[in-house]
Design an enzyme around this catalytic site. Structure first.
Site, PDB file in Angstrom:
ATOM      1  N   VAL A  64       0.844  -1.189   0.000  1.00 50.82           N
ATOM      2  CA  VAL A  64       0.000   0.000   0.000  1.00 50.82           C
ATOM      3  C   VAL A  64       0.884   1.246   0.000  1.00 50.82           C
ATOM      4  CG1 VAL A  64      -1.756   1.269   1.308  1.00 50.82           C
ATOM      5  CG2 VAL A  64      -1.730  -1.239   1.373  1.00 50.82           C
ATOM      6  N   CYS A  65       0.492   2.248  -0.788  1.00 54.06           N
ATOM      7  CA  CYS A  65       1.123   3.570  -0.704  1.00 54.06           C
ATOM      8  C   CYS A  65       0.041   4.619  -0.939  1.00 54.06           C
ATOM      9  CB  CYS A  65       2.305   3.695  -1.662  1.00 54.06           C
ATOM     10  SG  CYS A  65       1.873   3.779  -3.409  1.00 54.06           S
ATOM     11  N   HIS A  66       0.426   5.798  -1.391  1.00 59.67           N
ATOM     12  CA  HIS A  66      -0.541   6.877  -1.583  1.00 59.67           C
ATOM     13  C   HIS A  66      -1.438   6.618  -2.787  1.00 59.67           C
ATOM     14  CE1 HIS A  66      -1.339  11.475  -2.117  1.00 59.67           C
ATOM     15  NE2 HIS A  66      -2.343  10.867  -1.519  1.00 59.67           N
ATOM     16  N   VAL A  93      -4.035   4.387  -0.684  1.00 57.16           N
ATOM     17  CA  VAL A  93      -4.939   4.862   0.361  1.00 57.16           C
ATOM     18  C   VAL A  93      -5.867   5.952  -0.154  1.00 57.16           C
ATOM     19  CG1 VAL A  93      -3.499   4.221   2.336  1.00 57.16           C
ATOM     20  CG2 VAL A  93      -3.282   6.483   1.347  1.00 57.16           C
TER      21      VAL A  93
END
Length: 107
Positions: A64-66, A93
């Site tokens: 998961v990242c931005h 996210v």
């Protein structure tokens, strides 16, 4: 590499018949402190090679990242290291906030 949308991840996390995947958040601490999916483990992208031994290579890992770019790079790196059950959260996210949890702050 597998890819999963935010709604698909939400459904996966709600499925109590399966073990919960490791949610590997590869953003920076300030980003993680701004917003994070509950139960995520923070491991900033640059620290992953040095912290590889902390990960179970048999576990299901969702990176998961931005927005999904850094996490895709980490997922590819993990696969090159022999991890076989790695998924990238498409849209990161930000997609989670828009599609699953509108109460989550965005940046």
């Amino acid at each position: 590499m597998n890819h999963m949308s935010a709604p698909e991840l939400a459904a996966r996390l709600a499925d109590d018949s399966r073990a919960r995947p490791v949610l590997l958040d590869v953003r920076e601490p300030w980003e993680f402190n701004t917003c994070a999916i509950a139960g995520s483990t923070l491991m900033p992208m640059q620290s992953v090679p040095a912290r590889l031994q902390e990960l179970d290579d048999d576990a299901e890992i969702v990176c998961v990242c931005h927005h999904g770019g850094r996490s895709m790079q980490v997922a590819a790196f993990l696969e090159r290291q022999g991890f076989t059950n790695v998924t990238n959260l498409t849209g990161g996210v930000h997609a989670w906030a828009l599609q699953v949890d509108p109460s989550m702050p965005t940046y």
